[in-house]
Write a protein that holds these residues in place. Structure first.
Motif, short mmCIF file in Angstrom:
data_model
loop_
_atom_site.label_atom_id
_atom_site.label_comp_id
_atom_site.label_asym_id
_atom_site.label_seq_id
_atom_site.Cartn_x
_atom_site.Cartn_y
_atom_site.Cartn_z
N ASP A 99 -17.88 9.13 -10.85
CA ASP A 99 -18.64 7.87 -10.93
C ASP A 99 -17.77 6.66 -11.29
N GLU A 100 -16.50 6.86 -11.55
CA GLU A 100 -15.64 5.70 -11.78
C GLU A 100 -15.30 5.02 -10.46
N THR A 101 -15.29 3.69 -10.46
CA THR A 101 -14.87 2.92 -9.30
C THR A 101 -13.47 2.37 -9.57
N VAL A 102 -12.56 2.59 -8.65
CA VAL A 102 -11.17 2.17 -8.85
C VAL A 102 -10.67 1.44 -7.61
N ILE A 103 -9.58 0.70 -7.79
CA ILE A 103 -8.93 0.00 -6.68
C ILE A 103 -7.63 0.73 -6.36
N ILE A 104 -7.46 1.12 -5.11
CA ILE A 104 -6.24 1.78 -4.69
C ILE A 104 -5.07 0.80 -4.83
N GLN A 105 -4.03 1.24 -5.48
CA GLN A 105 -2.89 0.38 -5.77
C GLN A 105 -1.67 0.74 -4.92
N ARG A 106 -1.51 2.04 -4.67
CA ARG A 106 -0.27 2.51 -4.04
C ARG A 106 -0.49 3.89 -3.45
N VAL A 107 0.08 4.14 -2.28
CA VAL A 107 0.04 5.47 -1.66
C VAL A 107 1.48 5.93 -1.51
N ARG A 108 1.87 6.93 -2.28
CA ARG A 108 3.26 7.38 -2.32
C ARG A 108 3.59 8.36 -1.21
N ASN A 109 2.61 8.93 -0.56
CA ASN A 109 2.84 9.93 0.48
C ASN A 109 3.29 9.24 1.77
N GLN A 110 4.34 9.76 2.43
CA GLN A 110 4.84 9.16 3.67
C GLN A 110 4.56 10.03 4.89
N ASP A 111 3.82 11.11 4.72
CA ASP A 111 3.49 11.97 5.85
C ASP A 111 2.57 11.21 6.81
N PRO A 112 2.99 11.00 8.07
CA PRO A 112 2.18 10.20 9.00
C PRO A 112 0.78 10.76 9.21
N GLU A 113 0.64 12.09 9.21
CA GLU A 113 -0.69 12.68 9.42
C GLU A 113 -1.62 12.32 8.26
N ILE A 114 -1.09 12.41 7.05
CA ILE A 114 -1.91 12.10 5.87
C ILE A 114 -2.24 10.61 5.84
N LEU A 115 -1.25 9.77 6.13
CA LEU A 115 -1.50 8.32 6.15
C LEU A 115 -2.52 7.96 7.22
N ARG A 116 -2.44 8.62 8.36
CA ARG A 116 -3.40 8.36 9.44
C ARG A 116 -4.82 8.71 8.98
N TYR A 117 -4.94 9.86 8.31
CA TYR A 117 -6.25 10.30 7.81
C TYR A 117 -6.78 9.32 6.76
N LEU A 118 -5.92 8.94 5.82
CA LEU A 118 -6.34 8.01 4.77
C LEU A 118 -6.74 6.66 5.37
N GLY A 119 -5.91 6.15 6.28
CA GLY A 119 -6.21 4.86 6.90
C GLY A 119 -7.50 4.87 7.67
N ALA A 120 -7.77 5.98 8.38
CA ALA A 120 -9.00 6.08 9.18
C ALA A 120 -10.24 6.07 8.29
N HIS A 121 -10.06 6.44 7.01
CA HIS A 121 -11.21 6.48 6.09
C HIS A 121 -11.16 5.36 5.06
N GLY A 122 -10.34 4.35 5.34
CA GLY A 122 -10.36 3.16 4.48
C GLY A 122 -9.67 3.32 3.14
N ILE A 123 -8.79 4.30 3.02
CA ILE A 123 -8.09 4.50 1.74
C ILE A 123 -6.70 3.91 1.86
N LYS A 124 -6.58 2.64 1.46
CA LYS A 124 -5.33 1.89 1.52
C LYS A 124 -5.22 1.01 0.29
N PRO A 125 -4.00 0.52 -0.03
CA PRO A 125 -3.87 -0.39 -1.17
C PRO A 125 -4.82 -1.58 -1.06
N GLY A 126 -5.49 -1.87 -2.18
CA GLY A 126 -6.40 -3.00 -2.23
C GLY A 126 -7.85 -2.65 -1.99
N THR A 127 -8.13 -1.42 -1.56
CA THR A 127 -9.52 -1.04 -1.29
C THR A 127 -10.14 -0.33 -2.50
N ARG A 128 -11.45 -0.43 -2.60
CA ARG A 128 -12.18 0.19 -3.70
C ARG A 128 -12.77 1.54 -3.27
#
Length: 229
Positions: free
Chosen positions: A154-183
């Motif tokens: 139930d905590e709401t947080v703001i994504i600050q940094r994504v340390r993973n550089q795996d393109p597949e993981i970044l693609r998945y995160l980006g497709a679901h709106g998980i990027k720096p600056g998003t809540r």
């Protein structure tokens, strides 16, 4: 001082690993980071020590000298500004820029990099939320943040940094709106090592393995959690 691209890669890796752990860097960690064998790392560390770029004692880890740290910061500045330029000006996706910047970072002049920084209005972070060293090459204050796995339901947080550089993981995160600056709101943390979050930019709950959640740093927000309709 003329250094090979490989030497610069080692200095950059040591700096980044030290910033993460805040202690002398292990040879095995450098080997993993650069995908090389430990004896190869040991051989390179001797060369860096001979050039007064690093201090290495067997079984005590390695640390950069002030000279080595300056070189590392310069390469990191090149890399992260190039990532920012590739995404903002050339339309690259954040999944593509790491490898491209790796190839370019050793072959650009300081004049080019300074003009790049001016063109981008002196950005503070790259597309993954990593801090960009200043032109003075002062040690960067890495935004620590908190690993996503350490927040409560139930905590709401703001994504600050994504340390993973795996393109597949970044693609998945980006497709679901998980990027720096998003809540995102923490929906569930399971005993089997999964964390479910609700990005505020989409209606889909996203399940993340523990390892991925640890690589995502965030900070708390005063925003009250409200479910997406």
């Amino acid at each position: 001082m003329m250094l090979s691209a490989v030497m610069e890669d080692y200095l950059k890796a040591i700096y980044v690993l030290h910033a993460e752990a805040d202690e002398n860097v292990k040879t095995s960690d450098i080997a993993t980071q650069l995908d090389v064998k430990p004896p190869t790392v040991t051989s390179m560390l001797k060369k860096l020590a001979e050039k007064n770029l690093a201090n290495h004692e067997p079984y005590q880890g390695v640390e950069l000298t002030p000279t080595g740290e300056s070189v590392a910061l310069e390469v990191i500045r090149h890399h992260r500004l190039l990532e920012a330029y590739l995404t903002e000006e050339l339309g690259y996706d954040w999944t593509e820029v790491h490898d491209e910047a790796d190839r370019l970072e050793h072959h650009v002049s300081e004049t080019f990099i300074d003009r790049l920084a001016t063109r981008l209005d002196e950005p503070q972070v790259d597309p993954h939320g990593d801090p960009i060293p200043s032109a003075d090459l002062d040690p960067v204050e890495d935004p620590s943040g908190t690993a996503l796995i350490n927040f409560s339901v139930d905590e709401t947080v703001i994504i600050q940094r994504v340390r993973n550089q795996d393109p597949e993981i970044l693609r998945y995160l980006g497709a679901h709106g998980i990027k720096p600056g998003t809540r995102v709101t923490i929906e569930e943390v399971t005993p089997i090592g999964m964390i479910s979050v609700q990005p505020h930019s989409c209606e889909t709950t996203v399940s993340l393995p523990t390892g991925v959640a640890r690589s995502i740093r965030a900070h708390q927000t005063d925003e009250v959690s409200t479910p997406v309709p």
